[in-house]
Design an enzyme around this catalytic site. Structure first.
Site, PDB file in Angstrom:
ATOM      1  N   LYS A 190     103.367   5.944 123.148  1.00  0.00           N
ATOM      2  CA  LYS A 190     103.059   5.716 122.139  1.00  0.00           C
ATOM      3  C   LYS A 190     101.654   4.973 122.301  1.00  0.00           C
ATOM      4  CE  LYS A 190     103.103   2.489 117.915  1.00  0.00           C
ATOM      5  NZ  LYS A 190     103.293   2.901 117.208  1.00  0.00           N
ATOM      6  N   LYS A 204      97.763  -6.372 120.267  1.00  0.00           N
ATOM      7  CA  LYS A 204      99.204  -6.042 120.761  1.00  0.00           C
ATOM      8  C   LYS A 204      99.753  -4.969 121.893  1.00  0.00           C
ATOM      9  CE  LYS A 204     103.380  -5.191 118.747  1.00  0.00           C
ATOM     10  NZ  LYS A 204     104.103  -4.047 118.818  1.00  0.00           N
ATOM     11  N   SER A 212     107.832  -0.793 119.697  1.00  0.00           N
ATOM     12  CA  SER A 212     106.509  -0.214 119.953  1.00  0.00           C
ATOM     13  C   SER A 212     106.471  -1.977 121.060  1.00  0.00           C
ATOM     14  CB  SER A 212     105.177  -0.442 119.476  1.00  0.00           C
ATOM     15  OG  SER A 212     105.445   0.368 118.869  1.00  0.00           O
TER      16      SER A 212
HETATM   17  P1  NAD Z   1     107.452  -7.118 111.195  1.00  0.00           P
HETATM   18  O1  NAD Z   1     106.826  -8.124 112.224  1.00  0.00           O
HETATM   19  O2  NAD Z   1     107.241  -7.154 109.803  1.00  0.00           O
HETATM   20  O3  NAD Z   1     108.954  -6.389 111.841  1.00  0.00           O
HETATM   21  C1  NAD Z   1     110.207  -7.267 112.715  1.00  0.00           C
HETATM   22  C2  NAD Z   1     111.475  -8.053 112.505  1.00  0.00           C
HETATM   23  O4  NAD Z   1     111.680  -8.417 113.796  1.00  0.00           O
HETATM   24  C3  NAD Z   1     111.011  -9.304 111.149  1.00  0.00           C
HETATM   25  O5  NAD Z   1     111.697  -9.479 110.124  1.00  0.00           O
HETATM   26  C4  NAD Z   1     111.887 -10.373 112.086  1.00  0.00           C
HETATM   27  O6  NAD Z   1     112.470 -11.435 111.631  1.00  0.00           O
HETATM   28  C5  NAD Z   1     112.728  -9.775 113.483  1.00  0.00           C
HETATM   29  N1  NAD Z   1     113.157 -10.488 114.292  1.00  0.00           N
HETATM   30  C6  NAD Z   1     111.806 -10.891 115.359  1.00  0.00           C
HETATM   31  N2  NAD Z   1     112.682 -11.597 115.679  1.00  0.00           N
HETATM   32  C7  NAD Z   1     114.411 -11.729 116.101  1.00  0.00           C
HETATM   33  C8  NAD Z   1     114.736 -11.985 116.802  1.00  0.00           C
HETATM   34  N3  NAD Z   1     115.357 -12.791 117.500  1.00  0.00           N
HETATM   35  N4  NAD Z   1     116.098 -11.741 116.198  1.00  0.00           N
HETATM   36  C9  NAD Z   1     116.328 -10.610 115.232  1.00  0.00           C
HETATM   37  N5  NAD Z   1     115.424 -10.443 114.719  1.00  0.00           N
HETATM   38  C10 NAD Z   1     114.248 -10.583 114.816  1.00  0.00           C
HETATM   39  O7  NAD Z   1     107.219  -5.467 112.288  1.00  0.00           O
HETATM   40  P2  NAD Z   1     107.308  -4.273 111.716  1.00  0.00           P
HETATM   41  O8  NAD Z   1     106.216  -3.428 111.211  1.00  0.00           O
HETATM   42  O9  NAD Z   1     107.870  -3.650 111.222  1.00  0.00           O
HETATM   43  O10 NAD Z   1     107.193  -3.675 113.940  1.00  0.00           O
HETATM   44  C11 NAD Z   1     107.865  -3.450 114.405  1.00  0.00           C
HETATM   45  C12 NAD Z   1     107.754  -2.804 115.147  1.00  0.00           C
HETATM   46  O11 NAD Z   1     107.499  -1.027 114.759  1.00  0.00           O
HETATM   47  C13 NAD Z   1     106.568  -2.986 116.231  1.00  0.00           C
HETATM   48  O12 NAD Z   1     106.996  -2.802 117.780  1.00  0.00           O
HETATM   49  C14 NAD Z   1     105.656  -2.493 116.144  1.00  0.00           C
HETATM   50  O13 NAD Z   1     104.218  -2.386 116.378  1.00  0.00           O
HETATM   51  C15 NAD Z   1     105.834  -1.297 115.441  1.00  0.00           C
HETATM   52  N6  NAD Z   1     105.005  -0.629 114.939  1.00  0.00           N
HETATM   53  C16 NAD Z   1     104.545  -1.018 113.054  1.00  0.00           C
HETATM   54  C17 NAD Z   1     103.941  -0.512 112.550  1.00  0.00           C
HETATM   55  C18 NAD Z   1     103.634  -0.714 111.111  1.00  0.00           C
HETATM   56  O14 NAD Z   1     102.725  -0.124 110.313  1.00  0.00           O
HETATM   57  N7  NAD Z   1     104.308  -1.640 110.723  1.00  0.00           N
HETATM   58  C19 NAD Z   1     103.771   1.445 113.035  1.00  0.00           C
HETATM   59  C20 NAD Z   1     104.293   1.669 113.509  1.00  0.00           C
HETATM   60  C21 NAD Z   1     105.716   0.952 114.751  1.00  0.00           C
END
Ligand code: NAD
Length: 295
Positions: free
Chosen positions: A171, A239, A96
């Site tokens: 979104k 965010k 997102s």
């Molecule tokens: P998270 O922080 O758990 O996972 C993000 C991952 O990206 C981590 O494992 C991190 O190490 C990795 N990362 C960060 N920078 C990096 C880089 N430079 N290279 C490689 N890997 C890298 O986040 P999440 O909860 O999995 O969410 C991911 C996306 O989905 C976000 O944009 C969030 O807003 C969206 N989202 C989350 C949810 C939820 O309920 N958690 C629901 C809908 C949408």
């Protein structure tokens, strides 16, 4: 089956990548956190050493990263996807992020004839595990049609919303509705409690009528049980609302409700609750009303 690249193995990326493995796709994975890489490698994926390495070995790459700067870095930065991706390859960004950044990245990729879809999701970890996310997509119809079956392995609904960036605009709309809905449920249940009516009975009485919502059914029980384990963190919702406000300011759209809920979430973050589930918004109301919800 074609090898798929998957970058970003967090709360969402882990179960989504596992669903692709389960469906039989060979996966090439990358994350900056070694433990996350190890977990998905144990489930059968092959490890890569950088986003560039992923792009050198596969031409379909999914990204699931926190926010705009992370996606920019992974796609356009040093050792990024763009350094090795071939013309005709595609990046499906399921993070997102700000819609304008999706468009900016897609324009840079287009110069090298690399395709892109923005395909953020709604539904959270439980639906990521079940493969029943709602996926909102921006990009060309031809690309959407080509990758619909792949996206369908992760989502119950996969909808093309328009050109590139339209997925992330959708979104943002989703996050406005969810934030305002959580605030309204909090306000209503705190009022009912202070007026001497059991909030659980209020929930039962109104959930089938016009006030009922998926948000109410998911979050009211968490509020009453004092269960603020994420789920979806306040920090992540801040965010997303930041992206709403930036986008809205850029096109002169007033967002009075989002402004209010953003201030509430910021104050909870200031009190150290940024990692709590966004249902903890009820704490803001409880504090100003001097009462706590109980079933
Ligand atoms: P998270 O922080 O758990 O996972 C993000 C991952 O990206 C981590 O494992 C991190 O190490 C990795 N990362 C960060 N920078 C990096 C880089 N430079 N290279 C490689 N890997 C890298 O986040 P999440 O909860 O999995 O969410 C991911 C996306 O989905 C976000 O944009 C969030 O807003 C969206 N989202 C989350 C949810 C939820 O309920 N958690 C629901 C809908 C949408």
């Amino acid at each position: 089956m074609k090898k798929i690249g998957f970058i970003g193995l967090g709360i969402m990326g882990k179960p989504m990548s596992k669903n692709l493995l389960r469906a039989g796709y060979p996966l090439l994975i990358y994350d900056i956190v070694p433990a996350a890489l190890d977990e998905i490698a144990r489930a059968g994926a092959e490890k890569a050493t950088s986003p560039k390495d992923v792009a050198a070995k596969t031409d379909v790459i999914i990204t699931m990263l926190p926010n705009s700067p992370h996606v920019k870095e992974v796609v356009l930065g040093k050792n990024g996807i763009i350094e090795a991706a071939q013309p005709g390859s595609i990046i499906i960004d399921m993070s997102s992020i700000a819609p304008l950044v999706s468009r900016e990245i897609a324009a840079k990729l287009a110069e090298k004839k690399i395709r892109m879809l923005d395909a953020p999701v709604s539904g959270g970890e439980p639906k990521a595990i079940d493969g029943t996310l709602s996926i909102m997509v921006g990009g060309s119809k031809a690309d959407f049609d080509e990758f619909f079956p792949l996206l369908k392995l992760m989502g119950a609904s996969v909808v093309l919303c328009g050109e590139i960036g339209a997925g992330n605009v959708t979104k943002l709309a989703n996050q406005i509705v969810v934030a305002a809905n959580i605030a309204a449920v909090s306000e209503a249940l705190v009022l009912a409690t202070k007026a001497g009516v059991n909030p659980d009975l209020v929930h039962q009485a109104i959930r089938g009528g016009l006030a009922g919502s998926t948000v109410m059914d998911a979050k009211a029980p968490m509020m009453m049980d004092r269960n603020f384990k994420p789920g979806f963190r306040i920090n992540l919702h801040i965010k997303d609302l930041n992206n709403v406000l930036e986008t809205a300011r850029g096109i002169d759209v007033p967002t009075p409700l989002t402004d209010e809920v953003m201030a509430m979430m910021q104050s909870l973050k200031d009190e150290g609750m940024g990692d709590a589930d966004h249902s903890a918004l009820v704490r803001y109301y409880e504090k100003i009303a001097g009462i706590e919800l109980q079933r």
